[in-house]
Design a protein around this motif. Structure first.
Motif, PDB file in Angstrom:
ATOM      1  N   THR A   1      45.734   7.462  26.810  1.00  0.00           N
ATOM      2  CA  THR A   1      47.050   7.726  27.385  1.00  0.00           C
ATOM      3  C   THR A   1      47.755   6.326  27.695  1.00  0.00           C
ATOM      4  O   THR A   1      48.821   6.125  27.307  1.00  0.00           O
TER       5      THR A   1
ATOM      6  N   GLU B   1      44.422  18.556  28.734  1.00  0.00           N
ATOM      7  CA  GLU B   1      45.285  17.870  29.610  1.00  0.00           C
ATOM      8  C   GLU B   1      46.033  16.564  29.078  1.00  0.00           C
ATOM      9  O   GLU B   1      47.073  16.173  29.315  1.00  0.00           O
ATOM     10  N   GLU B   2      45.145  15.577  28.457  1.00  0.00           N
ATOM     11  CA  GLU B   2      45.676  14.207  28.141  1.00  0.00           C
ATOM     12  C   GLU B   2      46.456  14.423  26.959  1.00  0.00           C
ATOM     13  O   GLU B   2      47.506  13.958  26.763  1.00  0.00           O
TER      14      GLU B   2
ATOM     15  N   GLY C   1      48.398  16.779  26.165  1.00  0.00           N
ATOM     16  CA  GLY C   1      49.710  17.185  26.589  1.00  0.00           C
ATOM     17  C   GLY C   1      50.567  16.159  27.266  1.00  0.00           C
ATOM     18  O   GLY C   1      51.765  16.012  27.141  1.00  0.00           O
ATOM     19  N   VAL C   2      49.978  15.003  27.793  1.00  0.00           N
ATOM     20  CA  VAL C   2      50.648  13.975  28.269  1.00  0.00           C
ATOM     21  C   VAL C   2      51.057  12.984  27.216  1.00  0.00           C
ATOM     22  O   VAL C   2      52.146  12.611  26.984  1.00  0.00           O
TER      23      VAL C   2
ATOM     24  N   LYS D   1      53.896  14.479  25.644  1.00  0.00           N
ATOM     25  CA  LYS D   1      55.290  14.442  26.426  1.00  0.00           C
ATOM     26  C   LYS D   1      55.727  13.304  26.533  1.00  0.00           C
ATOM     27  O   LYS D   1      57.043  12.784  26.587  1.00  0.00           O
TER      28      LYS D   1
ATOM     29  N   VAL E   1      46.016  22.657  20.926  1.00  0.00           N
ATOM     30  CA  VAL E   1      46.705  23.246  22.384  1.00  0.00           C
ATOM     31  C   VAL E   1      46.364  24.998  21.902  1.00  0.00           C
ATOM     32  O   VAL E   1      46.156  25.718  22.826  1.00  0.00           O
TER      33      VAL E   1
ATOM     34  N   LYS F   1      44.790  24.440  31.794  1.00  0.00           N
ATOM     35  CA  LYS F   1      45.287  23.178  31.006  1.00  0.00           C
ATOM     36  C   LYS F   1      46.267  23.388  29.884  1.00  0.00           C
ATOM     37  O   LYS F   1      47.012  22.670  29.693  1.00  0.00           O
ATOM     38  N   CYS F   2      45.821  24.156  29.161  1.00  0.00           N
ATOM     39  CA  CYS F   2      46.796  24.456  27.754  1.00  0.00           C
ATOM     40  C   CYS F   2      48.055  24.833  28.315  1.00  0.00           C
ATOM     41  O   CYS F   2      48.983  24.486  27.736  1.00  0.00           O
TER      42      CYS F   2
ATOM     43  N   THR G   1      49.509  24.425  31.262  1.00  0.00           N
ATOM     44  CA  THR G   1      50.427  23.357  31.945  1.00  0.00           C
ATOM     45  C   THR G   1      50.862  22.433  30.932  1.00  0.00           C
ATOM     46  O   THR G   1      51.851  21.697  31.472  1.00  0.00           O
ATOM     47  N   ALA G   2      50.086  21.966  29.989  1.00  0.00           N
ATOM     48  CA  ALA G   2      50.434  21.183  29.004  1.00  0.00           C
ATOM     49  C   ALA G   2      51.754  21.511  28.264  1.00  0.00           C
ATOM     50  O   ALA G   2      52.695  20.780  28.030  1.00  0.00           O
TER      51      ALA G   2
END
Length: 1278
Positions: A226, A308-309, A311-312, A315, A330, A344-345, A347-348
């Motif tokens: 990240t 989670e990462e 997804g970050v 974005k 995902v 987590k999927c 929310t991502a």
């Protein structure tokens, strides 16, 4: 390939930024262009030349005082490690990183060693990497060494430990990695040493079989990725700025063009491109080396970190990561079996769909995985379902065409969910779908009223409510829409206009069904605004309102009162004859602020309301309408408000008229006798129902109605032809009369003789209801039973509590006749089959709703009687007939019966145990009367009793000390019952109830060890010597029961033998197992009563049956050597010696003082055969000892063989473990990547000694099928 594309942004880095940075970072480097100039020299080798490095890791410094990581050193040893500094969290992360960078510039090996040990210690490993290991060992060897030093005794490590300190550590851990990369982004990360070493270490740790290593390294690698994504994003922005500057400079005319500046821009762009290539290689290495394997790790927490990462990343740097090559991970992981990962999927994806521009780029992904997202709205994990609905709401905002009508309907019905977060999310989705879109024709409409925009929206709400066909859940719908549509639901002015105003020409008027639904929604909205808490079934009770919420509540209540004080009489006048509408409308006044009637000068509207209530009362005889009128009067008749006198006068006039009418009709009705007119019956019934409804909420004592209602009941009992509804309401009214009289007596405001009057009335009425229990009509009997239960509970000894001893004369204790009649009523009307209940369903047996209603009524009857048992109103042993129905009617009444057993056990454990035993005995007697004395223990009846005993046994719990006395008493009563009746076969045959011991054995496990011996002694009092020697099938219950009592008595002796055998068998079990293994039976199967008699005979061969003498207490045989143990010692508990041969053994006094007749005869006979029995014991003991010795010899041989080849075992086991921890997958990496469709750049770094195993990316040892559903494994992206 991660390529920098055009990124429209206004953020620019100044060209002189490098020279303006603080010296605490690596931005200021005295060597000019830093590592770029050193790529061809020492930087490529990765470490300093031997001459530049001091031995022992001294890093080229003379020993003495210095600083490393901002902490003082003495003689080269630092006081605190990097892990301890981050763990304490006292220093700012920025300063910690700056100190490490300073140390890295002085000696990068020492600083890097500290960083490596930081990751090792963050994993909870006690070991540390030394300088020697760092210089001469590969990563795989280091990890193997650390694995050996890992503390495996504890499963906790810093990332999983609880407490505020470790929570703060996790945050500091994240910040440290992010700040480290940010501070090193201009030079150190490009030196081809620090990042290569860290990435290689984390990649190796992420493949470790030690969970702590794998979890910590994966988290560190993902956070590192990240941070690199942020660096790559900054590089992309700088490249765009540099390119624009270059284009602007080149487009100038030649005279104004600065060639030097063009060359500088070209050089800068080239450097930025090289840096971006390096960053891409690092990200690619982390992604393929860690993420690709760990996103389907066996541990859910690790999988959740990866998702989670990613997804970050998508974005932050959507141009590089927001494509199908990354989105597919995902999508696949949405099928994960763990809710944490699925969450987590979602929310991502929410972070992506929240940005409308990014949402438009997800059309292909949405079309592929939309069905899965929709199905997740019904996920078993509530949090996952909530986030799935929120994700669909974002999808709906991005595009209306993505979700079909079927997809939306699957979400709509969730507004009626009992789980409030799901319902609120579904309500938001519904509101966005139906109410957020406004057409051009809706612009310019009035804000309020029938023709307003809210008018059409309210109609839409009504239409949706009716189409959902869940008409009894209006409160749930309103609560679901409240947070997003409270403004619409509070538009009561528009609702009133839709109900009262006539539609304009061309407008479609509401139907009667739609108007009923609108009234219900309006009432639910009023309730929600005034009570400010969700309806029953949602939420965990009332919460404390904030000051703002309290003010809103008061304002809404004022608006409601001002608006409906005027409109409610008009609504009642319009819908006076409609039952449903009137019932709902009459509930509105209880939410009024009654002071407004006076302050707002609305008295005339109050008079209009009272007139309309009178008119409604005159036109209706339905119970719900009458109770609504009574409740409204009760709320309005509050002496705290100034309107009390006005309402009280109206109520008195109304009741005077009703009572006078009832008295007049009653006289005529009773005089007619057998010739009852239907019209007169209707008039009496309607008037009586109205009086009963008002008597429920108002005190009508001054009208003295007891004489009239009692006469009515007495006449009906004598004649036997009284209509059932009149009798039922007369009982209810008389019951209310007695309760109001009791309330007055309890307050102490009554006269002296009123208590005597109340006692007479209560006893007379109770006797009347008892006589009605024998009525022909079922509904009358049910009402009489319910009334008697309430009276017995109210007038029990409990009424004297709380200092009300003066009420003792009113206490009513039921006699045995009444208790028997009530119990018979329960057995005849509650414990019946569903099809047999013909009277309670009014002839509609096939109607499912009628069956449910009938079951609900029977449950209420049973609960009423069980309360009498719980509060000790009736004898506890009357519950035996209730408890024996536990298994047969478990589905209908199991919860009620189980709760009753629990409460009675809290009151008196011993008496409860006796009651349970009594219920089993009654079932056993019923079976004997049905099947005869020749009992088949495999029959369904016997198995049912035994299963019931097992269920009863489970209710005693695991604490044997608390239930010790109760269990012992249960066995005592059971033994007495088993031997109570003689044998029907004559002398020598088993007692009639002997099979009951087989049922009683279900409770043997609840006995403590010493109590088993006591119960065994008590059992022997009832036995003869001949009984002990019997082996026929009819005696098997006795053998089984005695065997269950001996299970704990032999533990001391058998513990030595079992210890020997267990040690011998444990070694064999490690290497091999028998070729054929039989399936182990469940305890229920082993103890099943359906087993054949041959099973009992086989078991009898291993049963050592003691005689009726008590077992003497043994010395501790555990301390004896089994090889030196005598046969007599080993089997003393199996066959006891007679009392004459045990002079030092104490014989229980109870056995001496109160011998049983059969027992006395057995003692005489035993004395004569003592010598024979002793010889038999010794012979069998010698045989058993020989078997033990043979087994011990075999065990010793196995142990010797195991010791001889012990070193070989260790050599075979040790090395593969380390190989599994770190196994090179260089030859398998290509095969793994073939299955993945990567669009990112492949790692292609030049060979270098600095990149320690950079290319040794580890394989995935975890089977995806153990993590995901089968539907994911063979699913391609498209």
């Amino acid at each position: 390939m991660i390529a920098a594309q055009d990124l429209h942004t206004e953020f620019q880095f100044p060209q002189e930024a490098e020279s303006q940075l603080s010296s605490d970072t690596d931005f200021e480097d005295p060597d000019g262009k830093h590592a770029k100039a050193a790529k061809g020299t020492a930087a490529k080798k990765g470490r300093k030349a031997p001459g530049d490095k001091a031995k022992g890791g001294g890093a080229g410094r003379a020993p003495g005082l210095g600083r490393v990581n901002g902490h003082h050193q003495e003689n080269g040893m630092e006081n605190m490690s990097l892990f301890e500094v981050v763990k304490m969290g006292k220093s700012a992360t920025q300063s910690v990183v700056d100190d490490w960078i300073e140390a890295y510039k002085q000696d990068r090996d020492v600083a890097l060693l500290d960083l490596i040990n930081f990751f090792i210690q963050c994993s909870g490993c006690r070991g540390a990497v030394s300088g020697e290991m760092f210089r001469h060992m590969q990563n795989s060897e280091i990890i193997r060494k650390m694995t050996e030093e890992f503390d495996e005794d504890s499963g906790d490590y810093p990332l999983t430990m609880s407490g505020p300190q470790w929570k703060k550590f996790r945050i500091s851990f994240y910040d440290f990695i992010a700040v480290l990369v940010r501070q090193c982004q201009y030079s150190i990360i490009y030196d081809e040493y620090m990042m290569d070493t860290v990435i290689s270490l984390l990649t190796g740790l992420s493949d470790s079989q030690v969970r702590a290593f794998r979890h910590t390294s994966t988290l560190a690698a993902m956070k590192l990725m990240t941070a690199l994504v942020n660096v790559a994003l900054n590089l992309s922005i700088n490249m765009d700025n540099t390119q624009r500057q270059y284009e602007a400079e080149r487009n100038k005319v030649i005279a104004k063009r600065a060639n030097d500046r063009l060359e500088l821009l070209l050089q800068k762009r080239k450097e930025l491109q090289e840096n971006q290539d390096d960053i891409e290689n690092m990200m690619n290495a982390i992604f393929k080396g860690v993420f690709v394997h760990r996103y389907r790790d066996a541990i859910a927490e690790i999988r959740a970190i990866c998702i989670e990462e990613i997804g970050v990343w998508m974005k932050l740097y959507s141009d590089a990561f927001l494509n199908d090559s990354y989105l597919k991970y995902v999508g696949w992981t949405m099928h994960d079996k763990q809710g944490e990962v699925r969450l987590k999927c979602l929310t991502a994806l929410q972070g992506l769909f929240y940005n409308r521009e990014l949402g438009l780029r997800l059309e292909l992904f949405t079309s592929r995985f939309k069905d899965r997202i929709v199905s997740m709205t019904l996920d078993k994990e509530y949090d996952v379902a909530v986030q799935a609905i929120k994700l669909l709401t974002l999808v709906l905002q991005s595009s209306d065409e993505v979700l079909t009508a079927e997809d939306c309907e699957s979400v709509y019905h969730l507004v009626y969910s009992a789980h409030r977060p799901i319902a609120i999310s579904a309500g938001e989705f519904l509101f966005k779908k139906l109410f957020s879109h406004r057409g051009p024709e809706e612009e310019g409409l009035p804000r309020r009223g029938r023709q307003s925009l809210n008018g059409s929206l309210i109609k839409t709400t009504v239409f949706f409510y009716l189409e959902s066909e869940l008409h009894e859940h209006g409160a749930y719908l309103v609560d679901s829409l409240w947070e997003c549509g409270s403004e619409l639901l509070k538009d009561w002015e528009t609702m009133i206009s839709l109900l009262l105003d006539e539609p304009i020409p061309g407008e479609e008027a509401l139907t009667d069904r739609q108007e009923t639904a609108l009234v219900e929604i309006m009432l639910c909205a009023i309730r929600q605004a005034c009570e400010c808490h969700p309806p029953v079934g949602r939420g965990s009770g009332k919460r404390v309102l904030t000051a703002k919420e309290k003010k809103t509540q008061l304002d809404d209540r004022t608006r409601i009162t001002e608006m409906f004080a005027v409109a409610l009489p008009l609504l009642l006048a319009k819908y006076c004859v409609d039952i449903d509408k009137v019932t709902n409308l009459l509930q509105i006044p209880k939410y009024f602020d009654l002071d407004i009637y006076t302050t707002g000068r609305l008295e005339k509207h109050l008079d209009a309301l009272l007139r309309q209530i009178w008119e409604v009362l005159d036109k209706h005889t339905e119970t719900e309408v009458l109770e609504a009128c009574s409740t409204t009067y009760h709320y309005l008749c509050n002496d705290e408000f100034s309107i009390f006198n006005r309402v009280d006068i109206a109520r008195s006039q109304l009741l005077d008229e009703l009572v006078d009418k009832f008295s007049r009709l009653l006289e005529d009705f009773l005089q007619e006798g057998e010739e009852l007119d239907d019209d007169d019956t209707y008039q009496v019934l309607s008037t009586l129902k109205k009086i009963t409804a008002f008597h429920n909420a108002h005190d009508l004592s001054k009208w003295d109605l007891f004489t009239s209602t009692y006469r009515l009941l007495n006449t009906g009992l004598q004649n036997g032809d009284m209509p059932e509804q009149i009798v039922i309401h007369a009982m209810q009214c008389t019951h209310y009369i007695i309760l109001w009289h009791l309330a007055k007596v309890s307050d102490g405001s009554s006269l002296k003789g009123e208590m005597v009057t109340l006692r007479k009335q209560m006893r007379a009425f109770s006797l009347m209801c008892q006589r009605y229990l024998n009525s022909i009509n079922t509904a009358v009997k049910e009402q009489a039973f319910t009334t008697v239960c309430d009276l017995l509970l109210i007038f029990s000894h409990q009424m004297m509590s709380s200092g009300r001893e003066q009420l003792e004369p009113l206490v009513y204790i039921p006699d045995s006749t009444l208790q028997a009649e009530m119990l018979n009523f329960i057995l005849d009307h509650v414990f019946i089959d569903q099809d047999d209940d013909n009277n309670s369903t009014d002839g509609h047996q096939d109607d499912e709703a009628s069956k449910i209603e009938a079951l609900h009524k029977r449950r209420n009857l049973l609960a009423s009687y069980c309360k009498l048992i719980i509060y000790n109103v009736v004898e506890m042993n009357t519950g035996a007939d209730i408890f024996k129905q536990y298994m047969r009617y478990y589905n209908d009444y199991g919860d009620i019966i189980k709760e009753t057993m629990s409460k009675t056990r809290q009151i008196d454990k011993v008496q409860c145990a006796k009651t349970l035993n009594l219920s089993l005995q009654r079932l056993f007697n019923d079976m004997l009367s049905e099947l005869g004395f020749n009992i088949d223990r495999s029959s369904s009846a016997f198995c049912g009793i035994k299963e019931l005993a097992r269920r009863f046994s489970l209710t005693f719990g695991l604490d044997q000390l608390k239930t010790r006395e109760a269990i012992a008493m249960l066995h005592k009563d059971g033994i007495e019952f088993a031997f109570k009746d003689p044998s029907p076969q004559g002398e020598g045959g088993p007692p009639l109830n002997l099979a009951f011991l087989d049922i009683l054995s279900e409770f043997s496990s609840k006995l403590m060890r010493q109590d088993k011996r006591t119960v065994h002694v008590y059992l022997e009092r009832f036995m003869t010597f001949q009984m002990a020697l019997q082996r026929e099938d009819c005696w098997l219950p006795l053998i089984s029961y005695r065997n269950s009592l001996q299970a704990g008595g032999d533990d001391d002796t058998m513990s030595v033998i079992s210890g020997i055998s267990s040690r011998g068998s444990s070694i064999r079990s490690k290497k091999s197992k028998p070729a054929t293994t039989s399936k182990r039976k469940l305890p229920e199967e082993e103890n099943s009563c359906s087993s054949s008699d041959a099973g009992w005979l086989n078991r009898e061969q291993n049963v050592q049956t003691p005689v009726m003498m008590h077992s003497p207490h043994l010395a501790s045989t555990v301390l004896r050597d089994p090889k030196k143990m005598r046969p007599e010692d080993s089997y003393t508990t199996a066959y006891t010696m007679p009392a004459e041969q045990l002079p030092h053994q104490h014989v229980p006094t109870q056995q001496q003082q109160q011998p049983h007749p059969h027992h006395q005869a057995a003692i005489d006979y035993n004395t004569q055969v003592t010598w024979m029995l002793t010889q038999r014991q010794q012979a069998e003991a010698r045989q058993q000892q020989e078997r033990v010795n043979m087994h011990y010899t075999k065990m010793r041989n196995h142990m010797q063989q195991a010791v001889r080849r012990g070193s070989g075992l260790m050599e075979e086991d040790e090395e593969p473990i380390v190989e599994d921890v770190m196994m090179s997958s260089e030859d398998r990496l290509e095969d793994i990547n073939e299955g993945m469709d990567f669009d990112t750049m492949d790692i292609d770094l030049p060979a270098s000694k600095n990149r320690r195993e950079r290319t040794e990316l580890k394989p995935d040892y975890f089977d995806p099928s153990s993590i995901m559903d089968d539907s994911v494994l063979n699913v391609s992206m498209y």
